[in-house]
Design a protein around this motif. Structure first.
Motif, short mmCIF file in Angstrom:
data_model
loop_
_atom_site.label_atom_id
_atom_site.label_comp_id
_atom_site.label_asym_id
_atom_site.label_seq_id
_atom_site.Cartn_x
_atom_site.Cartn_y
_atom_site.Cartn_z
N SER A 367 0.84 -1.21 0.00
CA SER A 367 0.00 0.00 0.00
C SER A 367 0.87 1.25 0.00
O SER A 367 1.82 1.36 0.77
N TYR A 368 0.53 2.19 -0.89
CA TYR A 368 1.23 3.49 -1.00
C TYR A 368 0.21 4.60 -0.78
O TYR A 368 -0.92 4.50 -1.28
N ALA A 369 0.60 5.65 -0.07
CA ALA A 369 -0.36 6.71 0.23
C ALA A 369 0.35 8.05 0.37
O ALA A 369 1.56 8.13 0.58
N ILE A 370 -0.45 9.09 0.28
CA ILE A 370 0.01 10.46 0.49
C ILE A 370 -1.10 11.23 1.20
O ILE A 370 -2.28 11.03 0.93
N ASN A 385 -11.63 11.43 -0.53
CA ASN A 385 -11.37 11.20 0.88
C ASN A 385 -11.47 12.52 1.65
O ASN A 385 -10.84 13.51 1.27
N LYS A 386 -12.25 12.53 2.71
CA LYS A 386 -12.46 13.76 3.48
C LYS A 386 -11.20 14.24 4.18
O LYS A 386 -11.05 15.43 4.46
N LYS A 387 -10.31 13.30 4.50
CA LYS A 387 -9.07 13.67 5.18
C LYS A 387 -7.98 14.09 4.21
O LYS A 387 -6.87 14.43 4.62
N GLY A 388 -8.28 14.05 2.91
CA GLY A 388 -7.29 14.47 1.92
C GLY A 388 -6.19 13.45 1.72
O GLY A 388 -5.02 13.82 1.55
N ILE A 389 -6.55 12.16 1.75
CA ILE A 389 -5.57 11.08 1.58
C ILE A 389 -5.88 10.33 0.30
O ILE A 389 -7.03 9.99 0.01
N ARG A 390 -4.84 10.05 -0.50
CA ARG A 390 -5.01 9.21 -1.69
C ARG A 390 -4.06 8.02 -1.54
O ARG A 390 -2.86 8.20 -1.29
N SER A 391 -4.59 6.83 -1.70
CA SER A 391 -3.77 5.62 -1.55
C SER A 391 -3.89 4.75 -2.80
O SER A 391 -4.88 4.80 -3.52
N ILE A 392 -2.86 3.92 -3.03
CA ILE A 392 -2.82 2.99 -4.16
C ILE A 392 -2.25 1.67 -3.65
O ILE A 392 -1.30 1.67 -2.86
#
Length: 476
Positions: A367-370, A385-392
């Protein structure tokens, strides 16, 4: 001006005295006869290949096999039709030496010798290999649905069973209310009599019990559906609808469009079929390396990896079924993986770093995220995402799939070649040969039917490629 006129039916005609004179040297029945004569039917697993010393003599399985090969080659598969043709068709009279078995004997032979029939098809494939009719460099794989001997009305899922049980209970309740209403009214009213109503209620109660028993059996079997006429068949998507069918898989060689391998399954999709079919073809062709082309229905990471580990180069396009695509958001393909840093680069140029590893559906996923995407100008197209997180998430062996995607981009003609190769046999079998449906029930028996169909298809192809004279020279 008159018409073209025929001869007088009562005119004396001098026909050839010998049956062999009716059959030309170029006739396919001569090859069928010699090819089957050269097979060791006992070794291939045919029953009655060695006759008993006592009792009533049976038909030679070689003769019945000749009858079936000829029938499938000429669009005649029904045992009753074959019985009829054996008594009036000159080619069959020659091939069968005027034997005319009854339809039950013909039908039982196909039913009782499923494994032997499959081996005969394989023997012809190996004969083609010895004549170097296979290129052994590139093959195409595809599957098609062949209709089973089972009506959609006799196929049930849990959802369908719940619906029909509810409908039956509604009918029972309706008839019970009508019975109560008649009890409160005077006799002589029009409609069903109380005796008829009670009979209807009993019938629907029996039907409900049958459906409930089917539902109970289905839950215990852990299957998603059940077919009553042919228990091993499954409801599958075909074209724009659904039919109870079997999934026929074939592997076609590039050189002459001959079928190298085939298999019948009741899997409703093609997703888990790639490596098994490719490995069988590789073994039959006797090659170490092989190019394999299939459509997007076969896209499966583990299947592609298994092929790669066996020395095969695979071309399967990736289906773009991401939910983000439907939402108008960036998909995984819009993010660039950087193997040196082990991170993803988003469309805005930011890094998605590695966070953790999990096991999902027997696959190791990284899992990768920012975080901190709230202020990004591309956020509306990237993340909800409400918390401003994007994951792949990335499969640990995703590099295999990325390499395949690059190959497809460099050689798009491979995918066009697939359509020309593998859809041609299915079109011929289903339309020209009229064999897009099965006559028997059960995986083993429909597998034997498929082997006869593939044998007939390959035989037609080889006749067109070599001609009968070369075939006879090669088999004798």
């Amino acid at each position: 001006m008159g018409y073209i006129e025929g001869e007088d039916r009562k005119q004396t005609v001098l026909f050839p005295e010998v049956l062999d004179d009716y059959i030309s040297e170029e006739n396919a029945v001569r090859f069928i006869d010699v090819f089957i004569e050269g097979l060791d039917l006992s070794e291939l697993g045919f029953l009655k290949a060695i006759p008993k010393e006592t009792g009533r003599p049976p038909y030679d399985p070689g003769d019945l096999l000749r009858l079936y090969v000829y029938g499938y080659l000429n669009r005649t598969r029904s045992s009753r039709r074959l019985e009829t043709e054996a008594g009036r068709n000159l080619e069959l009279m020659w091939l069968m030496r005027k034997l005319r078995p009854d339809f039950k004997t013909i039908a039982d032979f196909r039913k009782e010798n499923t494994q032997g029939i499959k081996q005969v098809c394989r023997e012809f494939t190996l004969w083609c290999k010895r004549l170097e009719l296979f290129g052994g460099e590139l093959v195409a794989i595809d599957g098609s649905k062949f209709r089973a001997v089972n009506s959609p009305k006799r196929n049930f899922t849990e959802k369908k069973l719940r619906r029909v049980i509810k409908e039956v209970e509604g009918k029972i309740e309706e008839y019970l209310k009508e019975l109560d209403r008649q009890d409160q009214q005077e006799s002589g009213q029009r409609g069903l009599s109380p005796e008829q109503l009670k009979q209807k209620i009993e019938q629907y109660q029996q039907r409900r019990a049958q459906y409930q028993q089917i539902k109970s059996n289905l839950e215990q079997s852990e299957e998603s559906q059940v077919s009553l006429t042919d228990p091993e068949s499954r409801l599958m998507r075909v074209g724009h609808g659904v039919e109870v069918s079997y999934n026929v898989q074939i592997v076609v060689d590039h050189k002459h469009k001959l079928v190298v391998e085939h298999e019948v399954s009741n899997e409703v999709t093609d997703q888990g079929q790639l490596s098994a079919m490719a490995k069988k073809a590789q073994e039959t062709l006797g090659v170490q390396t092989l190019e394999v082309v299939a459509d997007r229905g076969y896209y499966n990471g583990r299947e592609v990896k298994a092929c790669a580990e066996s020395g095969m180069t695979v071309y399967v396009p990736k289906p773009n079924n991401s939910s983000n695509l439907k939402r108008g958001l960036f998909t995984k393909e819009d993010f660039i993986y950087e193997p040196q840093k082990d991170c993803y680069r988003c469309p805005a140029g930011k890094e998605l770093s590695y966070r953790y590893q999990t096991l999902e559906q027997d696959r190791l996923m990284r899992s990768y995220a920012i975080s901190g995407c709230k202020s990004c100008e591309l956020r509306s197209r990237c993340s909800i995402n409400k918390k401003g997180i994007r994951s792949i998430k990335r499969w640990v062996d995703e590099a295999i799939l990325e390499a395949m995607a690059r190959r497809i981009a460099e050689h798009p003609e491979k995918l066009e070649l697939r359509q020309c190769l593998v859809e041609h046999p299915f079109g011929t079998i289903k339309r020209a040969m009229n064999q897009g449906y099965f006559l028997m029930r059960g995986l083993s028996k429909v597998g034997a039917e498929t082997s006869l169909t593939i044998l007939a298809y390959n035989l037609k192809r080889v006749i067109n490629i070599l001609g009968m004279r070369k075939m006879m020279e090669a088999v004798t």
